[in-house]
Design a protein around this motif. Sequence first.
Motif, PDB file in Angstrom:
ATOM      1  N   THR A 100       0.820  -1.186  -0.050  1.00 34.11           N
ATOM      2  CA  THR A 100      -0.015   0.021  -0.100  1.00 34.11           C
ATOM      3  C   THR A 100       0.733   1.129   0.139  1.00 34.11           C
ATOM      4  O   THR A 100       1.763   1.273   0.766  1.00 34.11           O
TER       5      THR A 100
ATOM      6  N   LEU B  48      -9.509   9.654  -7.829  1.00 34.42           N
ATOM      7  CA  LEU B  48      -9.220   9.929  -6.630  1.00 34.42           C
ATOM      8  C   LEU B  48      -9.328  11.539  -6.315  1.00 34.42           C
ATOM      9  O   LEU B  48      -8.909  12.129  -7.100  1.00 34.42           O
TER      10      LEU B  48
ATOM     11  N   GLN C   4      -3.867  10.027  -1.537  1.00 33.27           N
ATOM     12  CA  GLN C   4      -4.668   9.011  -1.078  1.00 33.27           C
ATOM     13  C   GLN C   4      -3.830   7.819  -1.108  1.00 33.27           C
ATOM     14  O   GLN C   4      -3.024   7.544  -2.154  1.00 33.27           O
TER      15      GLN C   4
ATOM     16  N   PRO D 217      -8.022   1.290  -6.112  1.00 35.17           N
ATOM     17  CA  PRO D 217      -8.558   2.014  -4.943  1.00 35.17           C
ATOM     18  C   PRO D 217      -8.745   1.105  -3.896  1.00 35.17           C
ATOM     19  O   PRO D 217      -9.046   0.054  -3.900  1.00 35.17           O
ATOM     20  N   LEU D 218      -8.344   1.568  -2.627  1.00 39.27           N
ATOM     21  CA  LEU D 218      -8.593   0.700  -1.331  1.00 39.27           C
ATOM     22  C   LEU D 218      -9.997   0.634  -0.981  1.00 39.27           C
ATOM     23  O   LEU D 218     -10.145  -0.771  -0.365  1.00 39.27           O
ATOM     24  N   ASP D 219     -10.945   1.298  -1.386  1.00 38.28           N
ATOM     25  CA  ASP D 219     -12.045   1.087  -1.034  1.00 38.28           C
ATOM     26  C   ASP D 219     -12.642  -0.102  -1.713  1.00 38.28           C
ATOM     27  O   ASP D 219     -13.596  -0.664  -1.265  1.00 38.28           O
ATOM     28  N   ILE D 220     -11.904  -0.517  -2.640  1.00 33.03           N
ATOM     29  CA  ILE D 220     -12.185  -1.678  -3.514  1.00 33.03           C
ATOM     30  C   ILE D 220     -11.610  -2.760  -3.024  1.00 33.03           C
ATOM     31  O   ILE D 220     -12.095  -4.005  -2.887  1.00 33.03           O
TER      32      ILE D 220
ATOM     33  N   ARG E 192      -9.021  -3.246  -0.104  1.00 36.34           N
ATOM     34  CA  ARG E 192      -8.502  -3.536   0.989  1.00 36.34           C
ATOM     35  C   ARG E 192      -9.445  -4.697   1.510  1.00 36.34           C
ATOM     36  O   ARG E 192     -10.525  -4.884   1.306  1.00 36.34           O
TER      37      ARG E 192
ATOM     38  N   THR F  33      -9.305  -7.821   0.535  1.00 38.27           N
ATOM     39  CA  THR F  33      -9.911  -8.581  -0.227  1.00 38.27           C
ATOM     40  C   THR F  33      -8.943  -9.669  -0.717  1.00 38.27           C
ATOM     41  O   THR F  33      -7.674  -9.277  -0.581  1.00 38.27           O
TER      42      THR F  33
ATOM     43  N   HIS G  22     -17.133  -5.227  -8.930  1.00 41.15           N
ATOM     44  CA  HIS G  22     -16.790  -3.955  -9.978  1.00 41.15           C
ATOM     45  C   HIS G  22     -16.259  -4.642 -11.419  1.00 41.15           C
ATOM     46  O   HIS G  22     -14.983  -4.366 -11.661  1.00 41.15           O
TER      47      HIS G  22
END
Length: 267
Positions: free
Chosen positions: A122, A135, A140, A173-176, A178, A180, A201
Amino acid sequence: MTKHPSATVEFRRVAQRLRDAVTGGTYEPGSRLPAAADLAEHLGCTRSAVERAVRVAAAEGLVTTRKGSGAYVSRLLKRITRQTTGLLRAGGDGEADGFGEALEAELRALGLVARHFPDVRTERAPQDLAALLGLKRSGQNVLVRDTRTFAVAAGAAPTDPGTPVQLAVTYLPLDIARHTALEDPDPGPRGVRGLLADLGHRPTDFSETIDVRPPREDEAAALEIDPDNRVIQLTRTAATADRAVEVTVSVLPAHLWSLSYRWTTAS
């Protein structure tokens, strides 16, 4: 200072003879070239013409120079053709990793297999990548999947280092991504594209930008190429109907790759 015409003619003759010797098998892939003085004697030319010819051969990717050691014939002299017609082909489940499959097929056609060395981490998104991913700010964090790919002869010993043929860095993107399976260094046969689909997605729109440029110092070292070489940078963005979900930047030694595109027009 302008070079004397005869010196230019001699250099071009020597450069072509060196190309022919390398591509014709006089010097085996991976072997060390004779010292400049010995080559000059063999080719019947000046040492300066040989040294200039070697620099050109290095810029063309035929040889690699090593400080204090000399010049070595590149281990891989074949070109890999990247056929884009198969890049987005889906497998039986509709989501196979067409990008990975295409690379494997391209190497297999040359009697080679791929060895991948992945790293997952990351880090803060670079400004240009943050913009591509939509973003809100460049600071970010994103998930980074960094893979160095080598090509080796089929059946090569596990200790054979092979030839580095690609550096690929994927930003997610981390919101997708993280917590996983995208954080696993080995994404499995479905690849990143299939995992994104599993998470809701599924990318349906792809764009690709191609640039040719000199390698950065770290790229030249990782790809084991001369700093005077050129690299092809492919920046691919994958998006859903709503947003960009992946950006992959691939860096390829220009002397090893050909890019082939095909499309049809409406009748």
